[in-house]
Design a protein around this motif. Structure first.
Motif, mmCIF file in Angstrom:
data_model
loop_
_atom_site.group_PDB
_atom_site.id
_atom_site.type_symbol
_atom_site.label_atom_id
_atom_site.label_comp_id
_atom_site.label_asym_id
_atom_site.label_seq_id
_atom_site.Cartn_x
_atom_site.Cartn_y
_atom_site.Cartn_z
ATOM 1 N N LEU A 121 -17.065 112.810 61.628
ATOM 2 C CA LEU A 121 -17.982 112.533 62.736
ATOM 3 C C LEU A 121 -17.347 112.882 64.073
ATOM 4 O O LEU A 121 -18.018 113.371 64.986
ATOM 5 C CB LEU A 121 -18.389 111.052 62.722
ATOM 6 N N SER A 122 -16.052 112.634 64.194
ATOM 7 C CA SER A 122 -15.349 112.970 65.432
ATOM 8 C C SER A 122 -15.463 114.455 65.741
ATOM 9 O O SER A 122 -15.712 114.855 66.886
ATOM 10 C CB SER A 122 -13.879 112.563 65.331
ATOM 11 N N CYS A 123 -15.300 115.288 64.708
ATOM 12 C CA CYS A 123 -15.441 116.739 64.889
ATOM 13 C C CYS A 123 -16.846 117.074 65.382
ATOM 14 O O CYS A 123 -17.014 117.866 66.320
ATOM 15 C CB CYS A 123 -15.149 117.458 63.574
ATOM 16 N N ALA A 124 -17.861 116.460 64.777
ATOM 17 C CA ALA A 124 -19.248 116.732 65.187
ATOM 18 C C ALA A 124 -19.483 116.278 66.620
ATOM 19 O O ALA A 124 -20.084 117.001 67.428
ATOM 20 C CB ALA A 124 -20.211 116.024 64.241
ATOM 21 N N HIS A 125 -19.001 115.067 66.949
ATOM 22 C CA HIS A 125 -19.219 114.533 68.296
ATOM 23 C C HIS A 125 -18.546 115.394 69.357
ATOM 24 O O HIS A 125 -19.090 115.587 70.452
ATOM 25 C CB HIS A 125 -18.694 113.104 68.373
ATOM 26 N N LYS A 126 -17.364 115.925 69.050
ATOM 27 C CA LYS A 126 -16.678 116.794 70.022
ATOM 28 C C LYS A 126 -17.420 118.110 70.212
ATOM 29 O O LYS A 126 -17.196 118.810 71.207
ATOM 30 C CB LYS A 126 -15.236 117.046 69.564
ATOM 31 N N ASN A 127 -18.273 118.442 69.257
ATOM 32 C CA ASN A 127 -19.107 119.643 69.382
ATOM 33 C C ASN A 127 -20.527 119.283 69.843
ATOM 34 O O ASN A 127 -21.453 120.072 69.694
ATOM 35 C CB ASN A 127 -19.170 120.386 68.045
ATOM 36 N N HIS A 128 -20.667 118.060 70.373
ATOM 37 C CA HIS A 128 -21.931 117.586 70.950
ATOM 38 C C HIS A 128 -23.056 117.525 69.908
ATOM 39 O O HIS A 128 -24.211 117.780 70.219
ATOM 40 C CB HIS A 128 -22.355 118.465 72.133
ATOM 41 N N ILE A 129 -22.706 117.193 68.672
ATOM 42 C CA ILE A 129 -23.705 117.031 67.613
ATOM 43 C C ILE A 129 -23.634 115.593 67.101
ATOM 44 O O ILE A 129 -22.567 115.114 66.713
ATOM 45 C CB ILE A 129 -23.463 118.016 66.448
ATOM 46 N N ILE A 130 -24.750 114.904 67.141
ATOM 47 C CA ILE A 130 -24.844 113.535 66.637
ATOM 48 C C ILE A 130 -25.611 113.582 65.311
ATOM 49 O O ILE A 130 -26.657 114.217 65.227
ATOM 50 C CB ILE A 130 -25.572 112.626 67.643
ATOM 51 N N HIS A 131 -25.068 112.919 64.299
ATOM 52 C CA HIS A 131 -25.681 113.002 62.966
ATOM 53 C C HIS A 131 -27.024 112.284 62.920
ATOM 54 O O HIS A 131 -28.011 112.830 62.444
ATOM 55 C CB HIS A 131 -24.736 112.402 61.925
ATOM 56 N N LYS A 132 -27.087 111.040 63.400
ATOM 57 C CA LYS A 132 -28.295 110.209 63.480
ATOM 58 C C LYS A 132 -28.767 109.663 62.135
ATOM 59 O O LYS A 132 -29.742 108.921 62.094
ATOM 60 C CB LYS A 132 -29.457 110.970 64.140
ATOM 61 N N ASP A 133 -28.106 110.005 61.053
ATOM 62 C CA ASP A 133 -28.537 109.487 59.746
ATOM 63 C C ASP A 133 -27.344 109.321 58.808
ATOM 64 O O ASP A 133 -27.362 109.790 57.671
ATOM 65 C CB ASP A 133 -29.584 110.416 59.131
ATOM 66 N N VAL A 134 -26.302 108.644 59.302
ATOM 67 C CA VAL A 134 -25.113 108.389 58.479
ATOM 68 C C VAL A 134 -25.461 107.307 57.460
ATOM 69 O O VAL A 134 -25.859 106.203 57.826
ATOM 70 C CB VAL A 134 -23.927 107.939 59.354
ATOM 71 N N LYS A 135 -25.333 107.611 56.185
ATOM 72 C CA LYS A 135 -25.626 106.665 55.117
ATOM 73 C C LYS A 135 -24.917 107.149 53.854
ATOM 74 O O LYS A 135 -24.526 108.317 53.762
ATOM 75 C CB LYS A 135 -27.136 106.574 54.883
ATOM 76 N N PRO A 136 -24.718 106.275 52.863
ATOM 77 C CA PRO A 136 -24.011 106.677 51.638
ATOM 78 C C PRO A 136 -24.671 107.845 50.913
ATOM 79 O O PRO A 136 -23.997 108.622 50.252
ATOM 80 C CB PRO A 136 -24.051 105.402 50.782
ATOM 81 N N HIS A 137 -25.998 108.003 51.064
ATOM 82 C CA HIS A 137 -26.714 109.092 50.402
ATOM 83 C C HIS A 137 -26.337 110.450 50.980
ATOM 84 O O HIS A 137 -26.531 111.486 50.341
ATOM 85 C CB HIS A 137 -28.222 108.882 50.538
ATOM 86 N N ASN A 138 -25.804 110.472 52.208
ATOM 87 C CA ASN A 138 -25.411 111.722 52.862
ATOM 88 C C ASN A 138 -23.900 111.929 52.862
ATOM 89 O O ASN A 138 -23.379 112.706 53.667
ATOM 90 C CB ASN A 138 -25.930 111.751 54.307
ATOM 91 N N ILE A 139 -23.199 111.216 51.995
ATOM 92 C CA ILE A 139 -21.744 111.340 51.900
ATOM 93 C C ILE A 139 -21.384 111.675 50.453
ATOM 94 O O ILE A 139 -21.776 110.960 49.516
ATOM 95 C CB ILE A 139 -21.044 110.043 52.343
ATOM 96 N N LEU A 140 -20.672 112.772 50.268
ATOM 97 C CA LEU A 140 -20.258 113.206 48.944
ATOM 98 C C LEU A 140 -18.762 112.965 48.784
ATOM 99 O O LEU A 140 -17.988 113.129 49.731
ATOM 100 C CB LEU A 140 -20.563 114.693 48.757
ATOM 101 N N LEU A 141 -18.342 112.579 47.569
ATOM 102 C CA LEU A 141 -16.922 112.368 47.276
ATOM 103 C C LEU A 141 -16.516 113.341 46.175
ATOM 104 O O LEU A 141 -17.096 113.335 45.086
ATOM 105 C CB LEU A 141 -16.662 110.926 46.834
ATOM 106 N N THR A 142 -15.524 114.175 46.479
ATOM 107 C CA THR A 142 -15.068 115.143 45.491
ATOM 108 C C THR A 142 -14.255 114.429 44.419
ATOM 109 O O THR A 142 -13.888 113.256 44.555
ATOM 110 C CB THR A 142 -14.192 116.222 46.146
ATOM 111 N N THR A 143 -13.960 115.148 43.363
ATOM 112 C CA THR A 143 -13.159 114.571 42.278
ATOM 113 C C THR A 143 -11.754 114.235 42.745
ATOM 114 O O THR A 143 -11.064 113.435 42.124
ATOM 115 C CB THR A 143 -13.087 115.565 41.104
#
Length: 647
Positions: A121-143
């Motif tokens: 999120l820090s990377c996105a915010h520094k590029n002036h992009i706000i996610h607006k929908d942070v939730k577990p459904h939008n987060i993937l965990l690799t093996t």
């Protein structure tokens, strides 16, 4: 569709996911010989030109983000009526599924995942992009345990757990969105921090803090209800971790962490404090260790949650202050307060509950103004001002505003406070910035900071006469006292002259806007195929960049059609039903162009309660579009089918 190949390179292999607006396929890129994920907009949405354009623009914005904790976007395209996004294929699981299967998590695992999300999120915010929908459904965990955020506004799926504003803009998923999103207020980086705090809460407790029968009920809970501390839901939550969660989910934006990086750094300190006060205080979270047992599937569990709510409400009473419970190990409580910087003042905020309509205004640019000037400008707009830091700056003089938050041109609600940082002037030994200053001011600044005036020459420029257009050495450089500073002042320009901007590579709408701002106009537009330029990008302009032309000049352009031949431009027209005299009426839309007159819609029945619809049509050259309700003409506009403009 499994055997279809998109753009001659992406071979669709199998469907791996589906949402309300898009389907996701696993595919192989034949050019780079790698597997990718391709998100395809569902056919029923492809006729909505505004949605398709938003789908394209927002995915292009997401493509600019390169970070190990963000799912990479490789390509955006269209083939026929198929709109697609090519993304990194992540082999792993969705966080929401993992919480459902294995929650609550060990707190160390939850911290690790949260820190990774915060860095993304820090990377996105520094590029002036706000996610607006942070939730577990939008987060993937690799093996390998790497967390990756996806869906940066690319296609918000609308379902019964999503709130939509009055402009059809998806505000976020109701269980995770912030109070300001629920109110329709100003959304910034701290809104993402709130949602991340809710995600961390769910990983630690196995449940979301607010739930109800419908989305509006849950939204009002985010606005009005206090969050039950995690330690009252499960046993063994480290006090410092609980303080971090409560700070991230504070209902007042300014009371949350200042940035995602700050939240990630605070999470590092959980184990540090644990090592100081001993592991006995920090038990791991386990399903059998909860006291009382609070779950989601039994009547007893419901009683436990109600009991926790009552206890929490008791702790929160009196003047809006939180009752602070000191840890038995007093030194731990002191360290927790220092590390988390948790405020203990009794500041009371009167939150307006419900969706109250508040006028939205555009924040002006306050740079270079004094606090007094800025205060007057903001008061006229119904905004407030607050002074932040005093900083050294070589661009702005002492007492002038250097920067502001929120930034200029952003939209905020009336009553919003704008924080401004004030210049202390250039640091001693630093050359002041003279560009944009008058000749007299430049000489004054040079002498004020202990330097000497060097050679002064003139040059051509768009800037007003006698204004500094360049200097040597440049502002901000370190220099010895009494060093000479040379500068060039503007000769001004002849009345009515402007400098031609560079339009190559810009989309036609942006190019048209740039010309109009300078008092120029778009002339004839030609269209041709191009491998080098994307569709609708300018690939030739009649006058070269930096050439001097007179205001009012018409500039001919050539625009790319991409790899597709030039064809009729599709026009989207918003038809408002509010002017209909009858609840049920007949709609007719007629288009006239260079080839003749034809009906796009011919006396089709419509309901006034449907509010309106978007009508799409094509044509040739110049023409008109007429909208008729029953037998009354309610709209007639001129159309340029070459540029897509409607006037």
């Amino acid at each position: 569709m499994g055997s279809r190949v998109l753009a001659g390179r992406y071979e669709l292999l199998e469907q791996i996911g589906e949402g309300g607006m898009a389907v996701v396929y696993k595919a192989r890129c034949r050019v780079l010989n790698r597997y990718v994920a391709i998100k395809i907009l569902k056919p029923e949405f492809t006729k909505d030109l505004k949605l398709v354009e938003k789908f394209k623009k927002e995915s292009q914005a997401a493509a600019s983000l390169v970070h190990p904790n963000i799912v990479g976007v490789y390509d955006v395209g269209k083939e026929g009526n198929i709109n697609y996004i090519v993304m990194e294929l992540v082999e792993g699981k969705i966080l929401s599924d993992m919480i459902k299967e294995n929650g609550p998590f060990d707190y160390k695992k939850a911290i690790d995942i949260t820190q990774q999300i915060a860095r993304g999120l820090s990377c996105a915010h520094k590029n002036h992009i706000i996610h607006k929908d942070v939730k577990p459904h939008n987060i993937l965990l690799t093996t390998d345990g790497v967390a990756k955020i996806t869906d940066f506004g690319i296609a918000k799926f609308v379902d019964n757990a999503t709130i939509v504003g009055n402009t059809d803009t998806v505000m976020g998923s109701v269980h995770y969105f912030s109070p300001e999103q629920a109110r329709g207020g100003y959304v910034d980086e701290k809104s993402d921090i709130y949602s991340l705090g809710i995600v961390l809460y769910e990983m630690i407790t196995g449940t979301v803090p607010f739930d109800g029968e419908n989305p509006v009920t849950v939204a009002l809970m985010h606005i009005n209800d206090e969050i039950i501390p995690p330690s009252k839901v499960v046993n063994g939550v480290p006090p410092v971790l609980e303080q971090i969660i409560m700070k991230a989910t504070n209902k007042i934006q300014v009371n949350r962490f200042k940035s995602a990086d700050e939240m990630a750094d605070a999470l590092k300190n959980v184990d540090l404090i644990s090592s100081i006060v001993g592991e006995a205080t920090y038990l791991k979270v386990g399903k059998t260790e909860r006291e009382p047992e609070v779950g989601r599937d039994s009547a007893a569990d419901g009683e436990g949650i109600n009991k926790a709510k009552k206890e929490s409400a008791t702790d929160m009473k009196k003047n809006g202050k939180k009752k602070v419970r000191l840890n038995k190990v007093k030194i731990a409580a002191i360290i927790i307060a220092l590390v988390c910087a948790i405020p203990v003042s009794g500041l009371i905020y009167a939150l307006v509950s419900g969706f109250v309509s508040v006028k939205e205004v555009e924040v002006p640019d306050l740079s270079g103004q004094t606090v007094e000037e800025a205060t007057k400008a903001l008061e006229d707009l119904g905004l407030k001002i607050e002074t932040g830091d005093q900083v050294y700056d070589s661009t702005y003089g002492e007492g002038e505003i250097v920067s502001q938050s929120p930034e200029a041109d952003s939209k905020v609600k009336e009553g919003k406070t704008i924080t401004v940082n004030i210049s202390k002037g250039a640091k001693e030994g630093t050359i002041p910035n003279l560009v944009g200053k008058s000749y007299e001011d430049a000489v004054f600044l040079i002498e004020k900071y202990g330097f000497k005036v060097g050679s002064v020459t003139t040059g051509k420029s768009e800037m007003p006469k006698d204004v500094v257009i360049s200097q040597s050495p440049e502002g901000g450089e370190e220099a010895s006292p009494r060093e000479k500073i040379n500068f060039v002042v503007s000769e001004g320009r002849a009345e009515g002259e402007v400098t031609m901007p560079s339009l190559i590579g810009k989309d036609i709408d942006t190019a048209t806007s740039d010309l109009q701002k300078l008092g120029l106009a778009v002339g004839d537009i030609g269209y041709d195929m191009s491998q080098a330029y994307n569709k609708n990008q300018v690939m030739w302009q009649q006058y070269g960049a930096d050439e001097t032309v007179m205001k009012g000049t018409k500039v001919n352009l050539k625009v790319s059609t991409g790899t597709e031949p030039a064809g009729p431009k599709s026009i989207a027209l918003d038809v408002d039903f509010s002017e209909a005299k009858n609840l049920v009426f007949f709609l007719t839309v007629t288009v006239s162009d260079e080839t003749g007159t034809f009906n796009v819609i011919s006396r089709e029945q419509r309901l006034k309660d449907d509010l309106g619809e978007v009508v799409s049509f094509t044509g040739t050259g110049q023409g008109t579009v007429t909208v008729i309700f029953d037998n009354d003409v309610v709209m007639k506009k001129s159309v340029n089918f070459n540029t897509g403009e409607i006037n």
